[in-house]
Each structure stands twice: as structure tokens, then as C-alpha cells.
Write a protein that holds these residues in place. Sequence first.
Motif, PDB file in Angstrom:
ATOM      1  N   LEU A  14       0.834  -1.208   0.000  1.00  0.00           N
ATOM      2  CA  LEU A  14       0.000   0.000   0.000  1.00  0.00           C
ATOM      3  C   LEU A  14       0.866   1.255   0.000  1.00  0.00           C
ATOM      4  CD1 LEU A  14      -2.879  -0.855   2.514  1.00  0.00           C
ATOM      5  CD2 LEU A  14      -2.808  -1.198   0.050  1.00  0.00           C
ATOM      6  N   VAL A  15       1.892   1.274   0.858  1.00  0.00           N
ATOM      7  CA  VAL A  15       2.767   2.442   0.937  1.00  0.00           C
ATOM      8  C   VAL A  15       3.595   2.579  -0.333  1.00  0.00           C
ATOM      9  CG1 VAL A  15       4.715   3.474   2.161  1.00  0.00           C
ATOM     10  CG2 VAL A  15       2.847   2.418   3.455  1.00  0.00           C
ATOM     11  N   PHE A  16       4.124   1.458  -0.823  1.00  0.00           N
ATOM     12  CA  PHE A  16       4.952   1.506  -2.034  1.00  0.00           C
ATOM     13  C   PHE A  16       4.169   2.074  -3.214  1.00  0.00           C
ATOM     14  CE2 PHE A  16       6.182  -0.379  -6.081  1.00  0.00           C
ATOM     15  CZ  PHE A  16       7.519  -0.015  -6.149  1.00  0.00           C
ATOM     16  N   ILE A  17       2.971   1.569  -3.454  1.00  0.00           N
ATOM     17  CA  ILE A  17       2.216   2.012  -4.628  1.00  0.00           C
ATOM     18  C   ILE A  17       1.801   3.470  -4.488  1.00  0.00           C
ATOM     19  CG2 ILE A  17      -0.156   1.420  -3.914  1.00  0.00           C
ATOM     20  CD1 ILE A  17       1.435   0.577  -7.306  1.00  0.00           C
ATOM     21  N   HIS A  18       1.512   3.899  -3.251  1.00  0.00           N
ATOM     22  CA  HIS A  18       1.140   5.297  -2.999  1.00  0.00           C
ATOM     23  C   HIS A  18       2.321   6.218  -3.304  1.00  0.00           C
ATOM     24  CE1 HIS A  18      -1.075   8.516  -0.771  1.00  0.00           C
ATOM     25  NE2 HIS A  18       0.159   8.970  -0.591  1.00  0.00           N
ATOM     26  N   GLU A  19       3.476   5.928  -2.719  1.00  0.00           N
ATOM     27  CA  GLU A  19       4.636   6.784  -2.921  1.00  0.00           C
ATOM     28  C   GLU A  19       5.166   6.675  -4.342  1.00  0.00           C
ATOM     29  OE1 GLU A  19       5.207   8.918  -0.792  1.00  0.00           O
ATOM     30  OE2 GLU A  19       4.072   8.079   0.886  1.00  0.00           O
ATOM     31  N   TRP A  20       5.028   5.500  -4.959  1.00  0.00           N
ATOM     32  CA  TRP A  20       5.445   5.336  -6.349  1.00  0.00           C
ATOM     33  C   TRP A  20       4.646   6.254  -7.262  1.00  0.00           C
ATOM     34  CZ3 TRP A  20       3.148   3.137 -10.859  1.00  0.00           C
ATOM     35  CH2 TRP A  20       4.041   2.890 -11.897  1.00  0.00           C
ATOM     36  N   GLY A  21       3.358   6.441  -6.957  1.00  0.00           N
ATOM     37  CA  GLY A  21       2.539   7.372  -7.733  1.00  0.00           C
ATOM     38  C   GLY A  21       3.098   8.782  -7.665  1.00  0.00           C
ATOM     39  N   HIS A  22       3.424   9.238  -6.447  1.00  0.00           N
ATOM     40  CA  HIS A  22       4.056  10.558  -6.296  1.00  0.00           C
ATOM     41  C   HIS A  22       5.350  10.640  -7.105  1.00  0.00           C
ATOM     42  CE1 HIS A  22       1.299  11.952  -3.286  1.00  0.00           C
ATOM     43  NE2 HIS A  22       1.698  11.126  -2.339  1.00  0.00           N
ATOM     44  N   LEU A  23       6.183   9.606  -6.971  1.00  0.00           N
ATOM     45  CA  LEU A  23       7.512   9.622  -7.584  1.00  0.00           C
ATOM     46  C   LEU A  23       7.442   9.701  -9.104  1.00  0.00           C
ATOM     47  CD1 LEU A  23      10.638   9.168  -7.034  1.00  0.00           C
ATOM     48  CD2 LEU A  23      10.183   6.769  -7.589  1.00  0.00           C
ATOM     49  N   ILE A  24       6.638   8.842  -9.704  1.00  0.00           N
ATOM     50  CA  ILE A  24       6.596   8.775 -11.175  1.00  0.00           C
ATOM     51  C   ILE A  24       6.096  10.078 -11.776  1.00  0.00           C
ATOM     52  CG2 ILE A  24       5.463   7.650 -13.117  1.00  0.00           C
ATOM     53  CD1 ILE A  24       7.748   6.061 -11.854  1.00  0.00           C
ATOM     54  N   VAL A  25       5.011  10.634 -11.231  1.00  0.00           N
ATOM     55  CA  VAL A  25       4.449  11.864 -11.794  1.00  0.00           C
ATOM     56  C   VAL A  25       5.392  13.047 -11.544  1.00  0.00           C
ATOM     57  CG1 VAL A  25       2.500  13.459 -11.722  1.00  0.00           C
ATOM     58  CG2 VAL A  25       2.104  10.994 -11.594  1.00  0.00           C
ATOM     59  N   ALA A  26       6.021  13.079 -10.364  1.00  0.00           N
ATOM     60  CA  ALA A  26       6.970  14.156 -10.078  1.00  0.00           C
ATOM     61  C   ALA A  26       8.150  14.105 -11.048  1.00  0.00           C
ATOM     62  CB  ALA A  26       7.460  14.046  -8.633  1.00  0.00           C
ATOM     63  N   GLN A 167       0.932  20.764 -12.582  1.00  0.00           N
ATOM     64  CA  GLN A 167       1.972  19.753 -12.397  1.00  0.00           C
ATOM     65  C   GLN A 167       2.137  19.384 -10.928  1.00  0.00           C
ATOM     66  OE1 GLN A 167       5.085  21.948 -14.478  1.00  0.00           O
ATOM     67  NE2 GLN A 167       5.170  20.368 -16.073  1.00  0.00           N
ATOM     68  N   ARG A 168       2.124  20.383 -10.059  1.00  0.00           N
ATOM     69  CA  ARG A 168       2.262  20.106  -8.624  1.00  0.00           C
ATOM     70  C   ARG A 168       1.056  19.347  -8.090  1.00  0.00           C
ATOM     71  NH1 ARG A 168       2.668  25.497  -6.135  1.00  0.00           N
ATOM     72  NH2 ARG A 168       2.378  26.387  -8.202  1.00  0.00           N
ATOM     73  N   ALA A 169      -0.135  19.767  -8.518  1.00  0.00           N
ATOM     74  CA  ALA A 169      -1.352  19.071  -8.070  1.00  0.00           C
ATOM     75  C   ALA A 169      -1.340  17.613  -8.538  1.00  0.00           C
ATOM     76  CB  ALA A 169      -2.589  19.791  -8.597  1.00  0.00           C
ATOM     77  N   ALA A 170      -0.885  17.388  -9.773  1.00  0.00           N
ATOM     78  CA  ALA A 170      -0.836  16.024 -10.303  1.00  0.00           C
ATOM     79  C   ALA A 170       0.124  15.161  -9.502  1.00  0.00           C
ATOM     80  CB  ALA A 170      -0.435  16.047 -11.776  1.00  0.00           C
ATOM     81  N   ALA A 171       1.293  15.731  -9.137  1.00  0.00           N
ATOM     82  CA  ALA A 171       2.281  14.973  -8.370  1.00  0.00           C
ATOM     83  C   ALA A 171       1.743  14.593  -6.993  1.00  0.00           C
ATOM     84  CB  ALA A 171       3.566  15.781  -8.223  1.00  0.00           C
ATOM     85  N   ILE A 172       0.966  15.469  -6.385  1.00  0.00           N
ATOM     86  CA  ILE A 172       0.394  15.188  -5.059  1.00  0.00           C
ATOM     87  C   ILE A 172      -0.779  14.214  -5.175  1.00  0.00           C
ATOM     88  CG2 ILE A 172      -0.719  16.195  -3.034  1.00  0.00           C
ATOM     89  CD1 ILE A 172       2.259  16.880  -3.394  1.00  0.00           C
ATOM     90  N   PHE A 173      -1.642  14.425  -6.162  1.00  0.00           N
ATOM     91  CA  PHE A 173      -2.838  13.595  -6.322  1.00  0.00           C
ATOM     92  C   PHE A 173      -2.489  12.166  -6.745  1.00  0.00           C
ATOM     93  CE2 PHE A 173      -6.322  11.982  -9.034  1.00  0.00           C
ATOM     94  CZ  PHE A 173      -7.347  11.974  -8.090  1.00  0.00           C
ATOM     95  N   ALA A 174      -1.346  11.998  -7.390  1.00  0.00           N
ATOM     96  CA  ALA A 174      -0.993  10.690  -7.939  1.00  0.00           C
ATOM     97  C   ALA A 174      -0.870   9.613  -6.869  1.00  0.00           C
ATOM     98  CB  ALA A 174       0.320  10.798  -8.717  1.00  0.00           C
ATOM     99  N   GLY A 175      -0.456   9.991  -5.651  1.00  0.00           N
ATOM    100  CA  GLY A 175      -0.324   8.998  -4.584  1.00  0.00           C
ATOM    101  C   GLY A 175      -1.643   8.335  -4.228  1.00  0.00           C
ATOM    102  N   PRO A 176      -2.643   9.134  -3.769  1.00  0.00           N
ATOM    103  CA  PRO A 176      -3.951   8.534  -3.485  1.00  0.00           C
ATOM    104  C   PRO A 176      -4.574   7.859  -4.693  1.00  0.00           C
ATOM    105  CG  PRO A 176      -3.805  10.746  -2.568  1.00  0.00           C
ATOM    106  CD  PRO A 176      -2.589  10.560  -3.421  1.00  0.00           C
ATOM    107  N   PHE A 177      -4.396   8.450  -5.880  1.00  0.00           N
ATOM    108  CA  PHE A 177      -4.978   7.859  -7.082  1.00  0.00           C
ATOM    109  C   PHE A 177      -4.465   6.438  -7.300  1.00  0.00           C
ATOM    110  CE2 PHE A 177      -4.624   7.014 -11.684  1.00  0.00           C
ATOM    111  CZ  PHE A 177      -5.972   7.042 -12.014  1.00  0.00           C
ATOM    112  N   MET A 178      -3.168   6.223  -7.060  1.00  0.00           N
ATOM    113  CA  MET A 178      -2.602   4.898  -7.261  1.00  0.00           C
ATOM    114  C   MET A 178      -3.158   3.883  -6.264  1.00  0.00           C
ATOM    115  SD  MET A 178      -0.873   4.756  -9.938  1.00  0.00           S
ATOM    116  CE  MET A 178      -0.291   3.087  -9.641  1.00  0.00           C
ATOM    117  N   ASN A 179      -3.622   4.340  -5.095  1.00  0.00           N
ATOM    118  CA  ASN A 179      -4.257   3.422  -4.160  1.00  0.00           C
ATOM    119  C   ASN A 179      -5.581   2.904  -4.720  1.00  0.00           C
ATOM    120  OD1 ASN A 179      -2.777   5.279  -1.631  1.00  0.00           O
ATOM    121  ND2 ASN A 179      -2.610   3.058  -1.702  1.00  0.00           N
TER     122      ASN A 179
END
Length: 419
Positions: A14-26, A167-179
Motif C-alpha cells: 500500500l505504501v509503495f504504490i502510494h509513494e510510487w505514484g508521487h515519484l513517477i508523476v513528479a 503539475q504540482r497538483a498532479a504529483a500530489i494527487f498521484a499517490g492517493p490515485f494509485m491506491n
Amino acid sequence: MNTLLAVIVIFGLLVFIHEWGHLIVAKKAGILCREFAIGFGPKLFSFVRNETLYTIRLLPLGGFVRMAGEDPELVQIKPGYEIGLLFTEEGKVSRMIINNKSKHPDCKVIQVEKVDMEKDLFIQGYTEDTEELVTYELDRRAEYVYDEKPTQIAPYDRQFGSKTVGQRAAAIFAGPFMNFVLAVFVLIIYAAVAGLPVNESVIGDVTDDGPAVEAGLESGDRITSIDGEEVATWEDMTEIIQENPNENMEFEIARGNETFNLEMTPEEREVPEAENVGVIGVMAPTERSISGALAFGFTQTYEYTALIIEALGLLITGEFSLDALAGPVGIYEYTGEVAAMGFLVLLQWTAILSVNLGIINLLPLPALDGGRLMFIGLEAVRGKPVDPQKEGMVHLIGFALLMLLVLAVTWNDINRLFL
């Protein structure tokens, strides 16, 4: 041990996929991501790849992606510092040795007069041998080294704050979205393995005990009528059975080319906060299809989302008590119970937790992704960002309150389990 392993695997995922979402979009937006961490506290394992330090830390309470520009640099180079410089083949500064210069005998030592590591990318200082003021251009991927630990500089266009609101909103939103994406994927796997219920009055399986096995009912039998009332769907059949606990009933059964009658008395089963129902100990038939599994993944994720949002609404209105919430200890206990029920139930539990994590992180509360999105939205409306120090203070206070809530819920868990 099984419980601990299940918790580590599920929460790690759960944590990996959440943070991976932030990482990839950022990274797609060009932001320098200094660290991708699973857990907090001391490092247990780490390696560097593509500008990012990947770490696993001791305390499994979450994770983070440290983006350049979000926090002040831990080490700063100021006028008067005596540092060593190493250069690329093109003559640009590749490394700035802040201390332990003796370990780098090839470095050129200067006394810093002026340095810009964000916009103009230069360092100016007096050389040790000629005392001449010289200026050197910094390579865009230059590093400063403190205690033999290199840190890549972050030109302003690589920093979080330099990117557009979108771009910033996408990087932040990507974490929850990946969950939510993870929940859909896990539920697709569940449906592909377990199959999907078919709404026909056909017996999928018979439990080891209960009226059905005692009467001789078998998997594949079709119930065509109950007490003379025709039934064609699973819903029709279960509705009649549930409404008649402890009532002797006559079932017409079709088995292949044979039709015969059986008598069964549905057992009474308690249902919390509802009238007791009748059961005979059978399970619905299932079918497997790619399209059905895909549809199930999306629709079930939507249903879980709606249920969790409804529960949050009841919590806000006071209809749902804080005592009913589960913290880390409670979730650990529930995960152990779910793991004992088998792999398929554990898949459903993983999807529920993933949806829950996604929703909680999107709440407009300081220190959560939703709180950060709220400040970005406020910037879009105002046309200018909120003062970073004020925003940081709000997030700090929010984080402290969040930790207090976690402690309170954990105390409730301990009371439920041990007191």
C-alpha cells in the motif's frame, strides 16, 4: 508469524504504490526527487538510482518522497567557507567538497565569496594559491559532499515550487490515485481467481454441515420451486429461504434430466441489528470471464469508496463513534483474522485498506495530500502561493494533531484487545 508477514506485505504494498505514484508523476514533471522511502526513522537498506536514493526505514508507519524545494537544504554553502572543487571534462564543477578535503587531494581549494546553486549556477571564490577571485560554472548535476555523503544540487527548474499548479497538483494527487488503481487491480485478480456470482437458482457448492448436505443436495442442482412457488434466480431463492427460518419446506430439484422433491428446514442465523434469517448451507454458482473480472474491479472499488465516504460522513455528524475506529494495533489484529480466512479474503481486505488509504489522504487536512492540494487550489484562486513558512506551520500543527489522533485510536485498540 503469519499475521506479521501479512501485515508487512500488505502495508508495504500500500505504501509503495502510494509513494510510487508521487515519484513517477513528479519525475515526469522534471522534479528532482531526492529520496523515495518506505517507513520512517533509521535506514535499514538503501541504494541510489537515477538521481534518487531509495531507502527502507525502521518504523513501518508510512513513507515519503522527498522532492527538491519542499524542504530547506540540510547543508548550505556560505561566503567564507573553504571548499574543494572537482571538475568535469568540460571544466564545469562536478563536486564541491565541504569538509574532509584531505581525502580528495586532486580538488581545487577556494574560499567562497558567492555561490548560486539554483538559477545562475556558479560558484565564486578566492583560490588558495594565487588569492585570485575566480568564477566557475556549476554542472546542472553537480553535487556537494559533506561527511563523504554526496547530495545533488537542485536548479530552480528542478524544484517542486517551480512547476505549474497543474503539475504540482498532479504529483500530489498521484499517490492517493494509485491506491484506487491498486484496489481495482487486486479486485480484478480476486474475481479472476474466485469467479463471479451468477444470479441463477443453481447450487454452486454445499457446506460441510447444514440442512442442504443432510438432505442430499449437490453442487449443480437447480432449485425450481420452494413450497410450490417457482424460483428462477438466486435472489428469489435466498429471499424465500431467509424469510422462513425453522420452517419445514419442500424444494423441487432438477438434477440433469431428473426432477425430484426434497424437504429441508432452514436453520436460523443471527444477523446484527436485524431480524434473524434462515439458511440451508449453500453457495451461489460462479463464472469466470475477463470482462466480468474487469467490471467487478471497477464497480467493487466504487462501492467500497461509497461505503467509506458514508462512514466518514457519519463520523463527522457524530452518528459514528471514534471508539469504533481502528488504529495500527486494531488493523494488525483484523489483518491476522482475515489472513486466517484465506488468500481470497485477504485480497478483498487489501483492496478495502487501499481505498481507505486513498480516501483518507485526500481529506483536506494539513499534513495529508488533501491538505497540500487545498493550498495548491488556494494558490490557483489567489494567483499567488501562500507564504511557505505559514503553510509549513499549518502542516506541522496538522501532523501533530494527526499523531495525537493515531495515539488515541491506538489506545482504544489496546483497550478492546487487552483490557
